[in-house]
Design an enzyme around this catalytic site. Structure first.
Site, PDB file in Angstrom:
ATOM      1  N   TYR A 199       0.812  -1.225   0.000  1.00 20.12           N
ATOM      2  CA  TYR A 199       0.000   0.000   0.000  1.00 20.12           C
ATOM      3  C   TYR A 199       0.846   1.276   0.000  1.00 20.12           C
ATOM      4  O   TYR A 199       0.296   2.372  -0.016  1.00 20.12           O
ATOM      5  CB  TYR A 199      -0.956   0.004   1.200  1.00 20.12           C
ATOM      6  N   GLU A 209       9.476  15.091  -0.015  1.00 22.84           N
ATOM      7  CA  GLU A 209       8.429  14.934   0.995  1.00 22.84           C
ATOM      8  C   GLU A 209       8.821  15.681   2.262  1.00 22.84           C
ATOM      9  O   GLU A 209       9.952  16.153   2.397  1.00 22.84           O
ATOM     10  CB  GLU A 209       8.212  13.443   1.280  1.00 22.84           C
ATOM     11  N   HIS A 268      -0.484   9.501  10.222  1.00 20.46           N
ATOM     12  CA  HIS A 268      -0.378  10.198   8.951  1.00 20.46           C
ATOM     13  C   HIS A 268      -1.398  11.315   8.964  1.00 20.46           C
ATOM     14  O   HIS A 268      -2.563  11.086   9.311  1.00 20.46           O
ATOM     15  CB  HIS A 268      -0.628   9.250   7.773  1.00 20.46           C
ATOM     16  N   ARG A 286       5.569  15.200   9.750  1.00 24.43           N
ATOM     17  CA  ARG A 286       4.214  14.663   9.864  1.00 24.43           C
ATOM     18  C   ARG A 286       3.566  14.903  11.222  1.00 24.43           C
ATOM     19  O   ARG A 286       2.367  15.172  11.298  1.00 24.43           O
ATOM     20  CB  ARG A 286       4.250  13.151   9.642  1.00 24.43           C
ATOM     21  N   HIS A 326      -0.375   5.275  11.319  1.00 29.00           N
ATOM     22  CA  HIS A 326       0.263   4.966  10.042  1.00 29.00           C
ATOM     23  C   HIS A 326       1.517   4.106  10.173  1.00 29.00           C
ATOM     24  O   HIS A 326       1.706   3.158   9.430  1.00 29.00           O
ATOM     25  CB  HIS A 326       0.620   6.290   9.378  1.00 29.00           C
ATOM     26  N   ARG A 352       9.777   9.007  12.379  1.00 26.25           N
ATOM     27  CA  ARG A 352      10.357   8.543  11.112  1.00 26.25           C
ATOM     28  C   ARG A 352      10.229   9.617  10.039  1.00 26.25           C
ATOM     29  O   ARG A 352       9.176  10.212   9.849  1.00 26.25           O
ATOM     30  CB  ARG A 352       9.595   7.307  10.655  1.00 26.25           C
TER      31      ARG A 352
HETATM   32  C1  FAD Z   1      -0.733   3.228   3.115  1.00 26.40           C
HETATM   33  C2  FAD Z   1       0.730   3.211   3.421  1.00 26.40           C
HETATM   34  C3  FAD Z   1       1.610   4.005   2.697  1.00 26.40           C
HETATM   35  C4  FAD Z   1       2.982   3.978   2.978  1.00 26.40           C
HETATM   36  N1  FAD Z   1       3.836   4.718   2.215  1.00 26.40           N
HETATM   37  C5  FAD Z   1       5.170   4.608   2.412  1.00 26.40           C
HETATM   38  C6  FAD Z   1       6.091   5.257   1.556  1.00 26.40           C
HETATM   39  O1  FAD Z   1       5.715   5.912   0.589  1.00 26.40           O
HETATM   40  N2  FAD Z   1       7.415   5.129   1.829  1.00 26.40           N
HETATM   41  C7  FAD Z   1       7.891   4.399   2.876  1.00 26.40           C
HETATM   42  O2  FAD Z   1       9.105   4.314   3.076  1.00 26.40           O
HETATM   43  N3  FAD Z   1       7.034   3.765   3.688  1.00 26.40           N
HETATM   44  C8  FAD Z   1       5.691   3.836   3.477  1.00 26.40           C
HETATM   45  N4  FAD Z   1       4.836   3.170   4.304  1.00 26.40           N
HETATM   46  C9  FAD Z   1       5.394   2.316   5.345  1.00 26.40           C
HETATM   47  C10 FAD Z   1       5.955   1.047   4.700  1.00 26.40           C
HETATM   48  O3  FAD Z   1       5.084   0.647   3.667  1.00 26.40           O
HETATM   49  C11 FAD Z   1       6.093  -0.078   5.693  1.00 26.40           C
HETATM   50  O4  FAD Z   1       6.759   0.350   6.831  1.00 26.40           O
HETATM   51  C12 FAD Z   1       6.869  -1.234   5.084  1.00 26.40           C
HETATM   52  O5  FAD Z   1       6.269  -1.608   3.867  1.00 26.40           O
HETATM   53  C13 FAD Z   1       6.905  -2.394   6.042  1.00 26.40           C
HETATM   54  O6  FAD Z   1       7.436  -3.495   5.374  1.00 26.40           O
HETATM   55  P1  FAD Z   1       7.617  -4.851   6.163  1.00 26.40           P
HETATM   56  O7  FAD Z   1       8.167  -5.828   5.201  1.00 26.40           O
HETATM   57  O8  FAD Z   1       8.329  -4.616   7.416  1.00 26.40           O
HETATM   58  O9  FAD Z   1       6.112  -5.257   6.598  1.00 26.40           O
HETATM   59  P2  FAD Z   1       4.825  -5.497   5.723  1.00 26.40           P
HETATM   60  O10 FAD Z   1       4.989  -5.022   4.355  1.00 26.40           O
HETATM   61  O11 FAD Z   1       3.670  -4.990   6.490  1.00 26.40           O
HETATM   62  O12 FAD Z   1       4.730  -7.089   5.682  1.00 26.40           O
HETATM   63  C14 FAD Z   1       4.411  -7.824   6.844  1.00 26.40           C
HETATM   64  C15 FAD Z   1       4.128  -9.247   6.447  1.00 26.40           C
HETATM   65  O13 FAD Z   1       4.045 -10.066   7.606  1.00 26.40           O
HETATM   66  C16 FAD Z   1       2.901 -10.915   7.513  1.00 26.40           C
HETATM   67  N5  FAD Z   1       2.542 -11.295   8.887  1.00 26.40           N
HETATM   68  C17 FAD Z   1       2.258 -10.482   9.936  1.00 26.40           C
HETATM   69  N6  FAD Z   1       2.033 -11.221  11.043  1.00 26.40           N
HETATM   70  C18 FAD Z   1       2.188 -12.514  10.675  1.00 26.40           C
HETATM   71  C19 FAD Z   1       2.079 -13.753  11.376  1.00 26.40           C
HETATM   72  N7  FAD Z   1       1.754 -13.832  12.683  1.00 26.40           N
HETATM   73  N8  FAD Z   1       2.308 -14.896  10.697  1.00 26.40           N
HETATM   74  C20 FAD Z   1       2.609 -14.884   9.368  1.00 26.40           C
HETATM   75  N9  FAD Z   1       2.710 -13.736   8.656  1.00 26.40           N
HETATM   76  C21 FAD Z   1       2.512 -12.575   9.315  1.00 26.40           C
HETATM   77  C22 FAD Z   1       1.899 -10.060   6.775  1.00 26.40           C
HETATM   78  O14 FAD Z   1       0.855 -10.841   6.260  1.00 26.40           O
HETATM   79  C23 FAD Z   1       2.809  -9.436   5.714  1.00 26.40           C
HETATM   80  O15 FAD Z   1       3.031 -10.348   4.673  1.00 26.40           O
HETATM   81  C24 FAD Z   1       3.467   3.179   4.036  1.00 26.40           C
HETATM   82  C25 FAD Z   1       2.579   2.390   4.767  1.00 26.40           C
HETATM   83  C26 FAD Z   1       1.223   2.397   4.465  1.00 26.40           C
HETATM   84  C27 FAD Z   1       0.296   1.522   5.254  1.00 26.40           C
END
Ligand code: FAD
Length: 536
Positions: free
Chosen positions: A37, A105, A233, A279, A340, A375
């Site tokens: 997202y 940004e 956010h 933010r 957020h 952040r």
């Molecule tokens: C709408 C939105 C816009 C954003 N825009 C930006 C941006 O422009 N730039 C930026 O730097 N950051 C942005 N962010 C923040 C950034 O997207 C996230 O911090 C980052 O994608 C997190 O990545 P991650 O791999 O740590 O976790 P995630 O991408 O959230 O992945 C987590 C994974 O863990 C899995 N999971 C969770 N619990 C369990 C469990 N118990 N068992 C098995 N699987 C599990 C989930 O299903 C998922 O697959 C945004 C966030 C949002 C919500």
């Protein structure tokens, strides 16, 4: 084993797949993640008028005294190479002529955000999943939710010797479709479970963001820290069918103005950078204006921009708003703040190692020291991908060439003493109750009395939910509820501990920053003994 298939988990999987077999456990469909997202983009030093020093300074400034400068330097310096690697994997960032079209940004002193229009996360997630699927030794387990990490605590009659560290040998995982808990044994486990936006009623995060990794790591004995620092956010869409859809910071980056219902602009009263202030400043300004006016939302206005540019630059936002009857080329966009990003998480060192042997954490679940008390926009995708690399390097070293490894006798999941009490309505009720009081009592502006009220409520709920969890068969819903309640308690406890206002944490009873006493992390962990305290 990797728990989570967002940018952190998938990047790590690609990097370690050369050294061994990899299982990715993910609780829904592979792409369902916060990553999918993300709109704005990924920050890195990519233009000739920028420098590592400037990016470092911007990050430290946003972090308000709590970033670890060594971590910030390491991550910022890794940035350009990480973006290059993403491009090699197949991520199609938007280009202007032959160069990356860099966005600017809030809090950034230069244009440094690489993006794929306003669908950056989806582009990254899709490319990474494709790359992962092309590797023979990576196996993806969709609809599998990790329940708990396997440590010495699960061994029958096991007494940890003095000085012995907690070890992780994998996790108990519920196969959601079969309703059966399996043990997944692994020499090295990576927590990449993302954030916890769903502890709040209003959030930009998808359903999966329930803080599972933070709760699991804490239960296993690791430190978690800085959980009071939740980024709200400033601009999520305010619409009954909007489900807190994010209106990216980039809209303000391109000149969007915030207006009251009367049309009056107000950000100049709060910060010299106006709409492009950090933010937390923008979110608090909106919160204050809404409290003053009693209105339900403020408005974001980009109608002065060229229509064609808006549609090309923000196709996702344009399309989503239009489907709800808002033409952003002509209408102001109704917006409110929403939870957020979780700045705190499981404490790691510079190699992404947690306090528990063979357990790594990276991405939003981790507290590496990169974000401090706030952040900087677009630094999270950067941190996730950079730390996935650091974790992979360290894992490869640890894994070495020695393939002989004996697991201790780990018992199967026990269902002894468990029977279905047919009271499942409790779950949806408790989830909504927590989300509602977290929003009202532990939101953007906090006070001692509201936090204490929230603490009293969460203590009762936590006890009830834990009892329910132990007496009933384990399900997807109860696993998430247990984690939501634990993480909500951590957030409240951390917010009560911090007797000052800093970064994203604002307590009106302590409106000032107190560097003398509070320029430090808020650390929580369960101590079994004084010995363990020393080990951590
Ligand atoms: C709408 C939105 C816009 C954003 N825009 C930006 C941006 O422009 N730039 C930026 O730097 N950051 C942005 N962010 C923040 C950034 O997207 C996230 O911090 C980052 O994608 C997190 O990545 P991650 O791999 O740590 O976790 P995630 O991408 O959230 O992945 C987590 C994974 O863990 C899995 N999971 C969770 N619990 C369990 C469990 N118990 N068992 C098995 N699987 C599990 C989930 O299903 C998922 O697959 C945004 C966030 C949002 C919500």
């Amino acid at each position: 084993m990797i728990i989570g298939s967002g940018i952190a988990g998938l990047s790590y999987a690609l990097k370690v797949s050369e050294s061994g077999s990899v299982a990715i456990i993910t609780k829904k469909k592979d792409s369902e993640s916060n990553t999918n997202y993300a709109q704005g983009g990924i920050a890195a030093v990519l233009s000739s008028d920028d420098s590592f020093e400037l990016h470092i300074q911007d990050t430290l400034k946003a972090g308000d005294g709590l970033c670890n400068p060594e971590v910030v330097k390491k991550v910022v310096q890794a940035g350009p190479l990480e973006v290059e690697e993403l491009i090699k994997i197949g991520v199609n960032f938007t280009r202007a002529k032959d160069e990356l079209d860099l966005g600017r940004e809030g809090g950034h002193s230069r244009k440094r955000v690489a993006h794929a229009a306003d669908l950056t996360g989806k582009e990254i997630e899709t490319a990474l999943i494709q790359a992962v699927k092309s590797k023979k030794n990576i196996e993806m387990y969709e609809d599998h939710i990790a329940v708990d990490l396997i440590t010495q605590h699960h061994l029958k009659g096991y007494q940890r010797k003095p000085g012995e560290k907690i070890k992780c040998w994998g996790a108990y995982v519920l196969d959601v479709k079969k309703g059966k808990v399996d043990k997944f044994l692994s020499r090295i486990t990576l927590l990449a479970t993302g954030g916890a936006g769903r502890i709040y009623q209003h959030t930009t995060n998808p359903d999966i963001a329930t803080g599972d990794g933070i709760a699991m790591a804490y239960r296993a004995g690791a430190r978690v820290a800085n959980l009071e620092f939740i980024q709200f956010h400033p601009t999520s869409l305010f619409h009954p069918q909007g489900d807190s859809f994010l209106i990216s910071e980039a809209v303000r980056g391109e000149g969007g103005k915030l207006r009251l219902t009367s049309g009056k602009i107000f950000m100049e009263n709060y910060h010299p950078q106006k709409e492009l202030a950090p933010r937390d400043v923008v979110a608090r300004a909106i919160d204050a204006e809404l409290k003053k006016s009693g209105d339900s939302c403020v408005y974001l206005d980009i109608t002065h921009l060229d229509k064609e540019f808006i549609v090309r630059r923000f196709p996702n936002i344009f399309g989503r708003c239009l489907s709800l009857g808002i033409d952003i080329t002509k209408d102001w966009i109704p917006v409110v703040p929403a939870a957020h990003y979780m700045c705190g998480g499981v404490v790691t060192n510079l190699e992404a190692e947690t306090d528990i042997d063979n357990l790594y954490a990276c991405g939003e679940v981790a507290m590496t020291g990169m974000h401090g008390a706030n952040r900087l926009a677009s630094n999270s995708l950067l941190e996730a991908v950079a730390y996935a690399n650091f974790a992979a390097e360290s894992s490869r070293e640890k894994f070495g060439s020695d393939r002989s490894f004996d697991f201790p006798p780990i018992p199967d999941w026990s269902t002894k003493g468990v029977f279905d009490q047919k009271e499942w309505v409790i779950i949806s009720h408790a989830r909504q109750e927590i989300q509602s009081f977290m929003w009202n009592l532990v939101g953007i502006v906090r006070s001692n009395s509201r936090l204490e009220m929230a603490k009293a409520r969460i203590d009762i709920l936590l006890k009830e939910i834990t009892e329910f969890y132990h007496k009933n068969p384990v399900t997807y819903e109860i696993i998430e509820l247990r984690n939501i309640s634990q993480v909500a308690e951590f957030v409240i406890r951390s917010a009560l501990l911090r007797k000052e206002s800093r970064g994203l944490h604002y307590n009106q009873d302590y409106p000032k920053k107190d560097d003398l006493n509070w320029k430090k992390d808020t650390v929580l962990f369960e101590v079994e003994s004084e010995e363990q305290k020393e080990l951590i």
